[in-house]
Design an enzyme around this catalytic site. Sequence first.
Site, PDB file in Angstrom:
ATOM      1  N   THR A   1     127.466  24.310  57.496  1.00 53.37           N
ATOM      2  CA  THR A   1     127.275  23.052  58.213  1.00 53.37           C
ATOM      3  C   THR A   1     126.435  23.253  59.468  1.00 53.37           C
ATOM      4  OG1 THR A   1     128.463  21.058  58.921  1.00 53.37           O
ATOM      5  CG2 THR A   1     129.390  23.181  59.607  1.00 53.37           C
TER       6      THR A   1
ATOM      7  N   VAL B   1     133.211  21.410  55.002  1.00 51.63           N
ATOM      8  CA  VAL B   1     132.027  22.042  54.427  1.00 51.63           C
ATOM      9  C   VAL B   1     130.873  21.037  54.424  1.00 51.63           C
ATOM     10  CG1 VAL B   1     132.757  21.457  52.069  1.00 51.63           C
ATOM     11  CG2 VAL B   1     131.092  23.282  52.419  1.00 51.63           C
ATOM     12  N   SER B   2     129.706  21.470  54.881  1.00 51.50           N
ATOM     13  CA  SER B   2     128.486  20.672  54.871  1.00 51.50           C
ATOM     14  C   SER B   2     128.712  19.348  55.627  1.00 51.50           C
ATOM     15  CB  SER B   2     128.052  20.448  53.419  1.00 51.50           C
ATOM     16  OG  SER B   2     126.732  19.966  53.345  1.00 51.50           O
ATOM     17  N   TRP B   3     128.558  18.188  54.974  1.00 46.97           N
ATOM     18  CA  TRP B   3     128.833  16.902  55.625  1.00 46.97           C
ATOM     19  C   TRP B   3     130.241  16.895  56.208  1.00 46.97           C
ATOM     20  CZ3 TRP B   3     132.308  12.947  55.454  1.00 46.97           C
ATOM     21  CH2 TRP B   3     131.922  11.679  55.928  1.00 46.97           C
TER      22      TRP B   3
END
Length: 273
Positions: A126, A100-102
């Site tokens: 992301t 998730v995301s980073w």
Amino acid sequence: MTAEITMETIGGRTLRVARWHFDKPSDHLPLLFFNGIGANIEAVAPLAEALTERPFIMFDMPGVGGSPAPVMPYTPVTMAFTTKALLDKLGIGRVDMMGVSWGGAMAQHFALQHPGRVRRLVLAATSPGMLMVPGKLSALSKMADPRRYVDAAFMEKHFRTLYGGAAGGKDGHIGRITPPTKRGYLYQLIAMLGWTSAPALPFMTKETLIMMGDEDAIVPLANGRLLEALIPNSRLEIFAGGGHLFMISHREQTISSLRGFLDAPASTERAAA
């Protein structure tokens, strides 16, 4: 949190590792999870606990949660090697992977660097790295401010700007966060500077589910559409009304989507992957 927590030293780095559901037989591959920047194991514990039918593993990045602060900076390449070595040490072979995301960037990199260890890939909230559609300045400026972890009043005030309609407060997401060290947070930020997966994604052979909230102010939906265009064997699922933490605000939809994707029969995934 019903997880087995251990401290594992891999290549000179000590990582706090959590494993759920490894104590019982399962027909499913373990799900390896990469978290968002500065986020600790506890932030994702509700998801791991809900997926009772499959083993689930994740670790705190150096300087995050219970992992000691890193002495030297790291890159996606070195952290992918560290992750592979951790799986080897724990006797875990092939996995399904989610980020998730980073952590979605980290998951992309790991799948490209060690394709033989990954069956299917889930990318949530992301982007392909520096070649991305930027979020709202009001959200990005607060995202880069480490006070969102160490100052509860700051987090409460700006939670909706940062994360949309997810549950905040001490009994919600905020209450599960442990502030990262300053060095740990900085090294996570700089690890992805200049990084992009875009040139390599057309060669990605993994079946990939891309999950995006249509009200994400940090990683806008356009990035999910870009990922879908770049990854041949992928599909995009849009979470209506979902912010950056749609996995919390849209918990049941997230779990249902994960199970539907991970448990579906293989499609056109190449055997050589």
